[in-house]
Design an enzyme around this catalytic site. Structure first.
Site, PDB file in Angstrom:
ATOM      1  N   GLY A 151       1.748   0.892  -7.680  1.00  0.00           N
ATOM      2  CA  GLY A 151       1.121  -0.105  -6.817  1.00  0.00           C
ATOM      3  C   GLY A 151      -0.293  -0.387  -7.292  1.00  0.00           C
ATOM      4  O   GLY A 151      -0.611  -0.247  -8.477  1.00  0.00           O
ATOM      5  N   ILE A 153      -3.174   1.232  -6.747  1.00  0.00           N
ATOM      6  CA  ILE A 153      -3.881   2.393  -7.290  1.00  0.00           C
ATOM      7  C   ILE A 153      -3.177   2.923  -8.529  1.00  0.00           C
ATOM      8  O   ILE A 153      -3.806   3.202  -9.549  1.00  0.00           O
ATOM      9  CB  ILE A 153      -4.015   3.495  -6.216  1.00  0.00           C
ATOM     10  CG1 ILE A 153      -4.829   2.983  -5.025  1.00  0.00           C
ATOM     11  CG2 ILE A 153      -4.675   4.745  -6.807  1.00  0.00           C
ATOM     12  CD1 ILE A 153      -4.897   3.952  -3.862  1.00  0.00           C
ATOM     13  N   ARG A 173      10.276   2.994  -6.900  1.00  0.00           N
ATOM     14  CA  ARG A 173      11.304   2.094  -6.403  1.00  0.00           C
ATOM     15  C   ARG A 173      11.581   0.991  -7.420  1.00  0.00           C
ATOM     16  O   ARG A 173      10.856   0.822  -8.396  1.00  0.00           O
ATOM     17  CB  ARG A 173      10.870   1.497  -5.065  1.00  0.00           C
ATOM     18  CG  ARG A 173      10.720   2.529  -3.946  1.00  0.00           C
ATOM     19  CD  ARG A 173      10.345   1.863  -2.643  1.00  0.00           C
ATOM     20  NE  ARG A 173       9.125   1.097  -2.767  1.00  0.00           N
ATOM     21  CZ  ARG A 173       8.589   0.359  -1.791  1.00  0.00           C
ATOM     22  NH1 ARG A 173       9.211   0.298  -0.625  1.00  0.00           N
ATOM     23  NH2 ARG A 173       7.467  -0.292  -1.975  1.00  0.00           N
ATOM     24  N   THR A 232      -3.600  12.229  -4.827  1.00  0.00           N
ATOM     25  CA  THR A 232      -4.672  11.603  -4.055  1.00  0.00           C
ATOM     26  C   THR A 232      -4.089  10.615  -3.056  1.00  0.00           C
ATOM     27  O   THR A 232      -4.814   9.803  -2.494  1.00  0.00           O
ATOM     28  CB  THR A 232      -5.662  10.872  -4.979  1.00  0.00           C
ATOM     29  OG1 THR A 232      -4.945   9.893  -5.750  1.00  0.00           O
ATOM     30  CG2 THR A 232      -6.362  11.841  -5.923  1.00  0.00           C
ATOM     31  N   ARG A 234      -0.920  11.098  -0.288  1.00  0.00           N
ATOM     32  CA  ARG A 234      -0.733  11.740   1.008  1.00  0.00           C
ATOM     33  C   ARG A 234      -0.104  13.106   0.793  1.00  0.00           C
ATOM     34  O   ARG A 234       0.860  13.244   0.034  1.00  0.00           O
ATOM     35  CB  ARG A 234       0.161  10.897   1.932  1.00  0.00           C
ATOM     36  CG  ARG A 234      -0.466   9.575   2.384  1.00  0.00           C
ATOM     37  CD  ARG A 234      -1.664   9.799   3.300  1.00  0.00           C
ATOM     38  NE  ARG A 234      -2.262   8.559   3.749  1.00  0.00           N
ATOM     39  CZ  ARG A 234      -3.241   7.927   3.118  1.00  0.00           C
ATOM     40  NH1 ARG A 234      -3.721   8.426   1.989  1.00  0.00           N
ATOM     41  NH2 ARG A 234      -3.750   6.815   3.607  1.00  0.00           N
ATOM     42  N   GLU A 263      -6.337  17.368   8.497  1.00  0.00           N
ATOM     43  CA  GLU A 263      -7.725  17.251   8.044  1.00  0.00           C
ATOM     44  C   GLU A 263      -8.643  17.070   9.246  1.00  0.00           C
ATOM     45  O   GLU A 263      -8.223  16.490  10.253  1.00  0.00           O
ATOM     46  CB  GLU A 263      -7.864  16.066   7.089  1.00  0.00           C
ATOM     47  CG  GLU A 263      -7.010  16.216   5.833  1.00  0.00           C
ATOM     48  CD  GLU A 263      -7.050  14.990   4.931  1.00  0.00           C
ATOM     49  OE1 GLU A 263      -6.504  15.051   3.825  1.00  0.00           O
ATOM     50  OE2 GLU A 263      -7.619  13.952   5.353  1.00  0.00           O
ATOM     51  N   HIS A 281     -10.629  14.917   0.585  1.00  0.00           N
ATOM     52  CA  HIS A 281     -10.221  13.530   0.832  1.00  0.00           C
ATOM     53  C   HIS A 281     -11.372  12.554   0.560  1.00  0.00           C
ATOM     54  O   HIS A 281     -11.821  11.814   1.437  1.00  0.00           O
ATOM     55  CB  HIS A 281      -9.697  13.345   2.256  1.00  0.00           C
ATOM     56  CG  HIS A 281      -8.721  12.211   2.362  1.00  0.00           C
ATOM     57  ND1 HIS A 281      -7.742  12.147   3.318  1.00  0.00           N
ATOM     58  CD2 HIS A 281      -8.572  11.076   1.615  1.00  0.00           C
ATOM     59  CE1 HIS A 281      -7.024  11.043   3.166  1.00  0.00           C
ATOM     60  NE2 HIS A 281      -7.521  10.379   2.136  1.00  0.00           N
TER      61      HIS A 281
END
Length: 315
Positions: A151, A153, A173, A232, A234, A263, A281
């Site tokens: 995507g 990132i 995907r 980085t 989830r 978190e 994070h």
């Protein structure tokens, strides 16, 4: 308008240029984290609006029932998995989405890759303690960078890998594979092939019901003992306990993570492992990103107050 901004860990929101947009409004900013329902309800009881910093503050039906004055939630960034949208609709609370930028997260991803592969944090500590050249790092040129999820990132990280003369291998995907092929990148034959072949494997998959726990022991066990897994995205993309077990077993040889299941983190079993590099994070926590996130969230909030059309997640 009475506005509450919770979970501003760094006490930075009031110092942003964008904060001036809220001049004339009654704004309360909290710099700590509260998880108790009674405490949250007390803090938010007079709020007409909440401005949420990414996914730090869960908004549940139980909480909304105790916030009769709340009219609107303005979300920094576009994701709202932490907000019960159906409950907001039921309680007449408008939830607005914002925009984001992939650059800060992609840059942090690359920083973690370099830090882990060249043992930078460890050697910084060694030098400060009077120890000289204690480790032997691994270079990136000629090695294979695996991208799981191509995507916004993931595509940036792939470009960084190309700049470092790495071989880039992509899986995800069907749309991911098609975009990667159109960009001239090599598409792996399968997820298993990606994990087997990558020297550095970076996760950039969106978290949803289909991807939760997607990476488990079987995939991690295919990685090289010399490989690095980077997350980085989830934490919940990995099956519970899978990364800790994999690192202890030595496949992959090391990991670099910026995300955790819950978190903020003050203690975690992963943090005790010598083959883990971790940050709290920080992917989106950068001045330009914050100006973008909060500038957009504040503009949406003011537009709502003036009765103008806004991006509404609950519509």
């Amino acid at each position: 308008m009475k506005i509450v901004i919770p979970d501003d860990y760094q006490d930075c929101v009031r110092h942003l240029d964008a904060f001036s947009q809220l001049e004339g409004h009654d704004v309360t900013v909290y710099n700590d984290t509260v998880t108790d329902l009674d405490e949250l309800a007390e803090r938010f009881k007079d709020a007409e609006a909440l401005v949420l910093i990414r996914e730090r503050t869960p908004i549940t039906d139980s909480l909304l029932k105790r916030l009769p004055k709340l009219k609107v939630i303005s979300q920094t960034g576009g994701g709202a998995a932490h907000v019960d949208i159906a409950a907001c609709q039921q309680h007449g609370v408008t939830v607005m989405a914002g925009k984001g930028s992939p650059y800060a997260a992609a840059e942090l991803t690359w920083g973690l890759i370099l830090a882990a592969m060249r043992h930078i944090p460890e050697e910084v500590n060694n030098l400060k303690a009077g120890r000289w050249q204690c480790t032997l790092g691994t270079g990136l040129k000629g090695r294979t960078l695996g991208i799981f999820g191509y995507g916004k990132i993931g595509s940036l990280v792939a470009r960084y890998g190309q700049a470092f003369e790495m071989k880039v291998l992509v899986w995800g995907r069907e749309g991911t594979r098609q975009r990667a092929a159109e960009a001239g990148l090599t598409v792996a034959q399968s997820a298993e092939a990606l994990f087997e072949q990558a020297d550095v494997l970076s996760l950039h998959v969106r978290l949803n019901d289909d991807t939760r726990g997607l990476v488990g022991a079987s995939l991690l066990g295919l990685m090289k003992p010399s490989a690095l897994l980077v997350n980085t995205s989830r934490s919940q993309l990995l099956a519970p306990g899978a990364l800790e077990a994999a690192l202890k077993a030595g496949r992959p040889g090391q990991a670099a993570v910026d995300v955790f299941d819950e978190e903020p983190v003050t203690s975690h079993a992963l943090l005790a492992l010598p083959n883990l590099t971790a940050t709290p994070h920080l992917g989106y926590v950068e001045k330009d990103s914050y100006e973008l996130y909060f500038g957009d969230a504040f503009r949406n909030l003011l537009a709502f107050a003036e009765g103008q059309p806004v991006a509404n997640l609950a519509s």
